[in-house]
Design a protein around this motif. Structure first.
Motif, mmCIF file in Angstrom:
data_model
loop_
_atom_site.group_PDB
_atom_site.id
_atom_site.type_symbol
_atom_site.label_atom_id
_atom_site.label_comp_id
_atom_site.label_asym_id
_atom_site.label_seq_id
_atom_site.Cartn_x
_atom_site.Cartn_y
_atom_site.Cartn_z
ATOM 1 N N GLY A 167 45.301 47.915 42.646
ATOM 2 C CA GLY A 167 45.186 48.799 41.500
ATOM 3 C C GLY A 167 45.972 48.211 40.334
ATOM 4 O O GLY A 167 46.784 47.301 40.509
ATOM 5 N N ASP A 168 45.736 48.733 39.166
ATOM 6 C CA ASP A 168 46.379 48.241 37.950
ATOM 7 C C ASP A 168 47.859 48.617 37.934
ATOM 8 O O ASP A 168 48.206 49.787 38.034
ATOM 9 C CB ASP A 168 45.661 48.845 36.736
ATOM 10 C CG ASP A 168 46.198 48.359 35.400
ATOM 11 O OD1 ASP A 168 47.051 47.438 35.388
ATOM 12 O OD2 ASP A 168 45.755 48.884 34.366
ATOM 13 N N MET A 205 35.771 45.418 44.810
ATOM 14 C CA MET A 205 36.167 46.026 43.555
ATOM 15 C C MET A 205 36.272 44.934 42.492
ATOM 16 O O MET A 205 36.813 43.870 42.731
ATOM 17 C CB MET A 205 37.504 46.731 43.736
ATOM 18 C CG MET A 205 38.130 47.175 42.442
ATOM 19 S SD MET A 205 39.623 48.107 42.757
ATOM 20 C CE MET A 205 39.284 49.474 41.700
ATOM 21 N N THR A 206 35.781 45.211 41.315
ATOM 22 C CA THR A 206 35.856 44.268 40.211
ATOM 23 C C THR A 206 36.838 44.798 39.172
ATOM 24 O O THR A 206 36.803 45.978 38.832
ATOM 25 C CB THR A 206 34.468 44.082 39.570
ATOM 26 O OG1 THR A 206 33.571 43.613 40.572
ATOM 27 C CG2 THR A 206 34.532 43.082 38.450
ATOM 28 N N TRP A 207 37.680 43.922 38.678
ATOM 29 C CA TRP A 207 38.634 44.268 37.629
ATOM 30 C C TRP A 207 38.867 43.019 36.800
ATOM 31 O O TRP A 207 38.549 41.920 37.207
ATOM 32 C CB TRP A 207 39.942 44.807 38.213
ATOM 33 C CG TRP A 207 40.542 43.934 39.272
ATOM 34 C CD1 TRP A 207 40.267 43.974 40.606
ATOM 35 C CD2 TRP A 207 41.479 42.871 39.093
ATOM 36 N NE1 TRP A 207 40.972 43.009 41.267
ATOM 37 C CE2 TRP A 207 41.730 42.310 40.361
ATOM 38 C CE3 TRP A 207 42.128 42.341 37.992
ATOM 39 C CZ2 TRP A 207 42.598 41.254 40.553
ATOM 40 C CZ3 TRP A 207 43.005 41.281 38.182
ATOM 41 C CH2 TRP A 207 43.232 40.759 39.455
ATOM 42 N N SER A 208 39.408 43.197 35.631
ATOM 43 C CA SER A 208 39.679 42.045 34.776
ATOM 44 C C SER A 208 41.152 42.040 34.396
ATOM 45 O O SER A 208 41.788 43.087 34.301
ATOM 46 C CB SER A 208 38.800 42.066 33.529
ATOM 47 O OG SER A 208 38.991 43.248 32.808
ATOM 48 N N SER A 209 41.665 40.844 34.181
ATOM 49 C CA SER A 209 43.066 40.689 33.813
ATOM 50 C C SER A 209 43.289 41.178 32.394
ATOM 51 O O SER A 209 42.425 41.035 31.533
ATOM 52 C CB SER A 209 43.471 39.223 33.914
ATOM 53 O OG SER A 209 43.368 38.782 35.240
ATOM 54 N N PRO A 210 44.463 41.732 32.132
ATOM 55 C CA PRO A 210 44.765 42.172 30.766
ATOM 56 C C PRO A 210 45.061 40.987 29.862
ATOM 57 O O PRO A 210 45.256 39.864 30.332
ATOM 58 C CB PRO A 210 46.025 43.022 30.962
ATOM 59 C CG PRO A 210 46.681 42.431 32.153
ATOM 60 C CD PRO A 210 45.554 41.978 33.048
ATOM 61 N N GLU A 211 45.095 41.231 28.564
ATOM 62 C CA GLU A 211 45.501 40.199 27.618
ATOM 63 C C GLU A 211 46.934 39.799 27.938
ATOM 64 O O GLU A 211 47.781 40.656 28.174
ATOM 65 C CB GLU A 211 45.434 40.727 26.184
ATOM 66 C CG GLU A 211 44.025 40.948 25.684
ATOM 67 C CD GLU A 211 43.263 39.651 25.490
ATOM 68 O OE1 GLU A 211 43.830 38.691 24.957
ATOM 69 O OE2 GLU A 211 42.087 39.616 25.882
ATOM 70 N N ASP A 215 36.100 40.196 46.783
ATOM 71 C CA ASP A 215 34.984 39.426 47.353
ATOM 72 C C ASP A 215 35.402 37.995 47.718
ATOM 73 O O ASP A 215 34.569 37.180 48.095
ATOM 74 C CB ASP A 215 33.797 39.392 46.386
ATOM 75 C CG ASP A 215 34.109 38.699 45.063
ATOM 76 O OD1 ASP A 215 35.240 38.202 44.878
ATOM 77 O OD2 ASP A 215 33.204 38.654 44.206
ATOM 78 N N GLY A 216 36.712 37.671 47.577
ATOM 79 C CA GLY A 216 37.211 36.347 47.913
ATOM 80 C C GLY A 216 37.189 35.356 46.766
ATOM 81 O O GLY A 216 37.657 34.230 46.903
ATOM 82 N N LEU A 250 47.682 35.070 49.359
ATOM 83 C CA LEU A 250 47.603 36.324 48.614
ATOM 84 C C LEU A 250 46.530 37.237 49.181
ATOM 85 O O LEU A 250 45.441 36.781 49.530
ATOM 86 C CB LEU A 250 47.299 36.051 47.137
ATOM 87 C CG LEU A 250 48.366 35.291 46.359
ATOM 88 C CD1 LEU A 250 47.859 34.960 44.956
ATOM 89 C CD2 LEU A 250 49.651 36.089 46.289
ATOM 90 N N PRO A 251 46.810 38.530 49.228
ATOM 91 C CA PRO A 251 45.767 39.457 49.662
ATOM 92 C C PRO A 251 44.702 39.612 48.583
ATOM 93 O O PRO A 251 44.942 39.350 47.398
ATOM 94 C CB PRO A 251 46.528 40.768 49.884
ATOM 95 C CG PRO A 251 47.734 40.653 49.030
ATOM 96 C CD PRO A 251 48.078 39.192 48.936
ATOM 97 N N ALA A 252 43.538 40.052 49.013
ATOM 98 C CA ALA A 252 42.471 40.346 48.059
ATOM 99 C C ALA A 252 42.931 41.442 47.105
ATOM 100 O O ALA A 252 43.816 42.235 47.425
ATOM 101 C CB ALA A 252 41.217 40.785 48.806
ATOM 102 N N ASP A 253 42.333 41.456 45.926
ATOM 103 C CA ASP A 253 42.611 42.467 44.914
ATOM 104 C C ASP A 253 44.026 42.327 44.343
ATOM 105 O O ASP A 253 44.734 43.306 44.149
ATOM 106 C CB ASP A 253 42.386 43.865 45.488
ATOM 107 C CG ASP A 253 41.790 44.819 44.465
ATOM 108 O OD1 ASP A 253 41.346 44.354 43.404
ATOM 109 O OD2 ASP A 253 41.805 46.040 44.724
ATOM 110 N N THR A 254 44.426 41.051 44.094
ATOM 111 C CA THR A 254 45.744 40.735 43.539
ATOM 112 C C THR A 254 45.581 40.017 42.206
ATOM 113 O O THR A 254 44.724 39.141 42.077
ATOM 114 C CB THR A 254 46.535 39.827 44.510
ATOM 115 O OG1 THR A 254 46.742 40.528 45.731
ATOM 116 C CG2 THR A 254 47.875 39.425 43.926
ATOM 117 N N GLY A 255 46.401 40.363 41.237
ATOM 118 C CA GLY A 255 46.415 39.677 39.951
ATOM 119 C C GLY A 255 47.834 39.306 39.565
ATOM 120 O O GLY A 255 48.750 40.124 39.684
#
Length: 133
Positions: free
Chosen positions: A124-125, A1-7, A41-42, A69-74
């Motif tokens: 998730g967000d 899954m691809t996501w981007s960090s917020p401002e 994706d690591g 940290l687990p994958a899909d963490t921000g």
């Protein structure tokens, strides 16, 4: 899954340490504001508040993220370098331009630490969740 960090939410100076009801505060660290992302994706990204990729300058932070940290963490936080009993902003600045073997050596001399103050993404967000939650 691809996501981007917020401002990033930037700090606002206050005239008094007393907070109005329902408000929260975080200390101002003498470091670099950074968002850390571990994608599914690591890939690990450590981004400045302007969006500059700082990952290769701080290999110890990248490795710690992969291990802990687990994958899909921000995360949102602050990069700092401790020297004796103080935060050494000048050491942190010296680390920023280093890459490869030079960055690895700098990490041994002046290891950086990542002080986390917000969980932004966990499968998730989370940025739309109420602060209390």
């Amino acid at each position: 899954m691809t996501w981007s960090s917020p401002e990033p939410k930037l700090t606002v100076a206050a005239n008094s340490p007393a907070l109005p009801a329902g408000w929260a505060a975080k200390p101002k660290w003498d470091g670099f504001r950074a968002q850390l992302a571990v994608h599914s994706d690591g890939q690990v990204l450590l981004l400045s508040r302007q969006g500059t990729d700082m990952t290769s300058a701080f290999p110890e932070i990248r490795e710690a993220a992969l291990v802990h940290l687990p994958a899909d963490t921000g995360l949102d936080g602050e990069l700092v370098v401790w020297e004796s009993d103080r935060l050494a902003f000048e050491r942190l600045q010296q680390r920023l331009a280093r890459r490869g073997a030079s960055a690895t050596e700098a990490a041994r001399q002046w290891p950086a630490h990542y002080v986390v103050f917000d969980l932004l993404h966990a499968g998730g967000d989370l940025t739309r969740w109420p602060y209390q939650r």
